[in-house]
Design a protein around this motif. Structure first.
Motif, PDB file in Angstrom:
ATOM      1  N   ARG A   1     -22.344  16.311   8.741  1.00 45.35           N
ATOM      2  CA  ARG A   1     -22.044  15.054   8.728  1.00 45.35           C
ATOM      3  C   ARG A   1     -22.278  14.110   7.390  1.00 45.35           C
ATOM      4  NH1 ARG A   1     -24.191  12.502  13.921  1.00 45.35           N
ATOM      5  NH2 ARG A   1     -22.640  10.933  13.364  1.00 45.35           N
ATOM      6  N   GLY A   2     -23.433  14.199   6.587  1.00 42.13           N
ATOM      7  CA  GLY A   2     -23.393  13.990   5.266  1.00 42.13           C
ATOM      8  C   GLY A   2     -22.202  14.307   4.452  1.00 42.13           C
ATOM      9  N   GLU A   3     -21.985  15.433   4.409  1.00 41.14           N
ATOM     10  CA  GLU A   3     -21.044  16.003   3.470  1.00 41.14           C
ATOM     11  C   GLU A   3     -19.600  15.375   3.749  1.00 41.14           C
ATOM     12  OE1 GLU A   3     -22.492  20.100   1.531  1.00 41.14           O
ATOM     13  OE2 GLU A   3     -21.700  20.277   3.209  1.00 41.14           O
ATOM     14  N   LEU A   4     -19.354  15.279   4.940  1.00 36.68           N
ATOM     15  CA  LEU A   4     -17.897  14.619   5.220  1.00 36.68           C
ATOM     16  C   LEU A   4     -18.019  13.140   4.845  1.00 36.68           C
ATOM     17  CD1 LEU A   4     -15.328  14.596   6.834  1.00 36.68           C
ATOM     18  CD2 LEU A   4     -16.638  13.859   8.915  1.00 36.68           C
ATOM     19  N   GLU A   5     -19.041  12.285   4.934  1.00 35.62           N
ATOM     20  CA  GLU A   5     -19.210  10.917   4.422  1.00 35.62           C
ATOM     21  C   GLU A   5     -18.957  11.035   2.905  1.00 35.62           C
ATOM     22  OE1 GLU A   5     -20.685   7.520   2.854  1.00 35.62           O
ATOM     23  OE2 GLU A   5     -21.740   9.295   2.594  1.00 35.62           O
ATOM     24  N   ALA A   6     -19.789  12.441   2.458  1.00 32.97           N
ATOM     25  CA  ALA A   6     -19.836  12.256   0.683  1.00 32.97           C
ATOM     26  C   ALA A   6     -18.314  12.212   0.552  1.00 32.97           C
ATOM     27  CB  ALA A   6     -20.543  13.213   0.583  1.00 32.97           C
ATOM     28  N   ARG A   7     -17.588  13.058   1.117  1.00 33.71           N
ATOM     29  CA  ARG A   7     -16.151  13.386   0.657  1.00 33.71           C
ATOM     30  C   ARG A   7     -15.221  12.072   0.884  1.00 33.71           C
ATOM     31  NH1 ARG A   7     -18.391  18.174   1.603  1.00 33.71           N
ATOM     32  NH2 ARG A   7     -17.803  19.937   0.285  1.00 33.71           N
ATOM     33  N   GLU A   8     -15.833  11.288   1.862  1.00 33.42           N
ATOM     34  CA  GLU A   8     -15.130  10.297   2.308  1.00 33.42           C
ATOM     35  C   GLU A   8     -15.227   9.120   1.018  1.00 33.42           C
ATOM     36  OE1 GLU A   8     -16.080   9.121   6.058  1.00 33.42           O
ATOM     37  OE2 GLU A   8     -14.540  10.484   6.854  1.00 33.42           O
ATOM     38  N   TYR A   9     -16.534   9.019   0.633  1.00 33.55           N
ATOM     39  CA  TYR A   9     -17.063   8.313  -0.362  1.00 33.55           C
ATOM     40  C   TYR A   9     -16.405   8.406  -1.507  1.00 33.55           C
ATOM     41  CZ  TYR A   9     -20.558   6.264  -3.595  1.00 33.55           C
ATOM     42  OH  TYR A   9     -21.341   5.684  -4.549  1.00 33.55           O
ATOM     43  N   CYS A  10     -16.053   9.649  -2.006  1.00 31.20           N
ATOM     44  CA  CYS A  10     -15.376  10.022  -3.148  1.00 31.20           C
ATOM     45  C   CYS A  10     -14.181   9.448  -3.084  1.00 31.20           C
ATOM     46  CB  CYS A  10     -15.372  11.522  -3.447  1.00 31.20           C
ATOM     47  SG  CYS A  10     -17.074  12.168  -3.850  1.00 31.20           S
ATOM     48  N   ALA A  11     -13.412   9.875  -1.975  1.00 26.31           N
ATOM     49  CA  ALA A  11     -11.906   9.529  -1.739  1.00 26.31           C
ATOM     50  C   ALA A  11     -11.723   8.000  -1.971  1.00 26.31           C
ATOM     51  CB  ALA A  11     -11.302  10.019  -0.429  1.00 26.31           C
ATOM     52  N   ASP A  12     -12.711   7.174  -1.430  1.00 22.84           N
ATOM     53  CA  ASP A  12     -12.530   5.810  -1.537  1.00 22.84           C
ATOM     54  C   ASP A  12     -12.784   5.139  -3.003  1.00 22.84           C
ATOM     55  OD1 ASP A  12     -12.280   5.395   1.269  1.00 22.84           O
ATOM     56  OD2 ASP A  12     -14.246   4.892   1.515  1.00 22.84           O
ATOM     57  N   LEU A  13     -13.636   5.925  -4.004  1.00 29.05           N
ATOM     58  CA  LEU A  13     -13.730   5.375  -5.041  1.00 29.05           C
ATOM     59  C   LEU A  13     -12.926   6.053  -6.296  1.00 29.05           C
ATOM     60  CD1 LEU A  13     -17.879   5.150  -5.230  1.00 29.05           C
ATOM     61  CD2 LEU A  13     -16.266   3.333  -4.931  1.00 29.05           C
ATOM     62  N   GLY A  14     -12.479   7.109  -5.938  1.00 35.55           N
ATOM     63  CA  GLY A  14     -11.410   7.766  -6.797  1.00 35.55           C
ATOM     64  C   GLY A  14     -12.111   8.518  -7.882  1.00 35.55           C
ATOM     65  N   SER A  15     -12.995   8.066  -8.667  1.00 36.48           N
ATOM     66  CA  SER A  15     -13.480   8.494  -9.989  1.00 36.48           C
ATOM     67  C   SER A  15     -14.714   9.234  -9.958  1.00 36.48           C
ATOM     68  CB  SER A  15     -13.259   7.625 -11.195  1.00 36.48           C
ATOM     69  OG  SER A  15     -14.420   6.531 -10.750  1.00 36.48           O
ATOM     70  N   VAL A  16     -15.089   9.281  -8.539  1.00 36.21           N
ATOM     71  CA  VAL A  16     -16.391  10.192  -8.191  1.00 36.21           C
ATOM     72  C   VAL A  16     -16.102  11.289  -7.716  1.00 36.21           C
ATOM     73  CG1 VAL A  16     -18.621   9.679  -6.724  1.00 36.21           C
ATOM     74  CG2 VAL A  16     -17.441   7.754  -7.796  1.00 36.21           C
ATOM     75  N   GLU A  17     -16.857  12.419  -7.933  1.00 36.97           N
ATOM     76  CA  GLU A  17     -17.131  13.678  -7.237  1.00 36.97           C
ATOM     77  C   GLU A  17     -18.231  14.074  -6.658  1.00 36.97           C
ATOM     78  OE1 GLU A  17     -17.257  17.471  -9.882  1.00 36.97           O
ATOM     79  OE2 GLU A  17     -17.153  16.036 -11.509  1.00 36.97           O
ATOM     80  N   TYR A  18     -18.152  14.686  -5.558  1.00 34.06           N
ATOM     81  CA  TYR A  18     -19.205  15.141  -4.970  1.00 34.06           C
ATOM     82  C   TYR A  18     -19.704  16.481  -5.420  1.00 34.06           C
ATOM     83  CZ  TYR A  18     -21.967  17.336  -1.193  1.00 34.06           C
ATOM     84  OH  TYR A  18     -23.115  18.118  -0.218  1.00 34.06           O
ATOM     85  N   VAL A  19     -20.888  16.828  -5.830  1.00 34.20           N
ATOM     86  CA  VAL A  19     -21.246  18.088  -6.531  1.00 34.20           C
ATOM     87  C   VAL A  19     -21.600  19.347  -5.595  1.00 34.20           C
ATOM     88  CG1 VAL A  19     -21.717  16.668  -8.662  1.00 34.20           C
ATOM     89  CG2 VAL A  19     -23.596  17.456  -7.419  1.00 34.20           C
ATOM     90  N   ASP A  20     -21.408  18.925  -4.494  1.00 35.85           N
ATOM     91  CA  ASP A  20     -21.690  20.085  -3.199  1.00 35.85           C
ATOM     92  C   ASP A  20     -23.114  20.543  -3.280  1.00 35.85           C
ATOM     93  OD1 ASP A  20     -19.013  20.427  -2.370  1.00 35.85           O
ATOM     94  OD2 ASP A  20     -18.602  21.641  -4.420  1.00 35.85           O
ATOM     95  N   PHE A  21     -23.904  19.422  -3.492  1.00 29.89           N
ATOM     96  CA  PHE A  21     -25.361  19.687  -3.253  1.00 29.89           C
ATOM     97  C   PHE A  21     -26.028  18.564  -2.203  1.00 29.89           C
ATOM     98  CE2 PHE A  21     -29.751  18.588  -3.929  1.00 29.89           C
ATOM     99  CZ  PHE A  21     -30.505  19.783  -4.019  1.00 29.89           C
ATOM    100  N   ALA A  22     -26.378  19.114  -1.110  1.00 31.63           N
ATOM    101  CA  ALA A  22     -27.158  18.250  -0.156  1.00 31.63           C
ATOM    102  C   ALA A  22     -28.133  18.897   0.454  1.00 31.63           C
ATOM    103  CB  ALA A  22     -25.971  17.873   1.119  1.00 31.63           C
ATOM    104  N   GLU A  23     -29.166  17.911   0.636  1.00 29.72           N
ATOM    105  CA  GLU A  23     -30.565  18.111   1.542  1.00 29.72           C
ATOM    106  C   GLU A  23     -30.456  17.297   2.524  1.00 29.72           C
ATOM    107  OE1 GLU A  23     -33.437  19.465  -2.006  1.00 29.72           O
ATOM    108  OE2 GLU A  23     -32.827  17.401  -2.207  1.00 29.72           O
ATOM    109  N   ALA A  24     -31.328  17.920   3.546  1.00 26.62           N
ATOM    110  CA  ALA A  24     -31.659  17.309   4.840  1.00 26.62           C
ATOM    111  C   ALA A  24     -33.106  17.239   4.997  1.00 26.62           C
ATOM    112  CB  ALA A  24     -30.895  17.744   5.920  1.00 26.62           C
ATOM    113  N   TYR A  25     -33.812  16.082   5.709  1.00 29.83           N
ATOM    114  CA  TYR A  25     -35.182  15.817   5.954  1.00 29.83           C
ATOM    115  C   TYR A  25     -35.060  15.384   7.428  1.00 29.83           C
ATOM    116  CZ  TYR A  25     -39.619  13.645   6.447  1.00 29.83           C
ATOM    117  OH  TYR A  25     -40.810  13.411   6.839  1.00 29.83           O
ATOM    118  N   ARG A  26     -35.666  16.108   8.506  1.00 28.51           N
ATOM    119  CA  ARG A  26     -35.785  15.597   9.714  1.00 28.51           C
ATOM    120  C   ARG A  26     -37.057  14.503   9.819  1.00 28.51           C
ATOM    121  NH1 ARG A  26     -38.547  17.209  14.538  1.00 28.51           N
ATOM    122  NH2 ARG A  26     -37.226  16.775  16.322  1.00 28.51           N
TER     123      ARG A  26
END
Length: 103
Positions: free
Chosen positions: A39-64
């Motif tokens: 879910r975080g990575e899906l939002e990350a890709r939407e964030y990039c699409a909205d801003l245009g000049s930003v790329e997600y570097v395929d690094f995510a960590e989670a904390y419960r």
């Protein structure tokens, strides 16, 4: 499906035009680490699409999280082994002088 818990998901981005990297933390209610990261990575890709000049570097960590989010709640924690003294550790990983803080 597992019982739902709150997760903090940290994703890393590169702002090409600014020449900076950004770490963003988002909160998700999910049944597992994998679901929270997805879910975080899906939002990350939407964030990039909205801003245009930003790329997600395929690094995510989670904390419960151990409870519900609220004032003072711990939303993310990362532990790292290091033999550096405190000042050197902070200088190396957190306060390099190149950080941009705020909004």
């Amino acid at each position: 499906m597992s019982e739902l818990s709150w997760y903090g998901v940290r994703c890393v981005f590169r702002h090409r035009e600014l020449g900076v990297y950004e770490e963003r933390l988002t909160l998700w209610r999910a049944g597992s680490f994998d679901e929270a990261i997805s879910r975080g990575e899906l939002e990350a890709r939407e964030y990039c699409a909205d801003l245009g000049s930003v790329e997600y570097v395929d690094f995510a960590e989670a904390y419960r999280m151990s409870g519900e989010p609220g004032e003072g709640a711990e939303v993310f924690s990362l532990m790292r082994e290091s033999g550096l003294p405190a000042g050197a550790y902070v200088g190396r990983f957190f306060d390099t002088g190149a950080e941009r803080t705020g909004s």
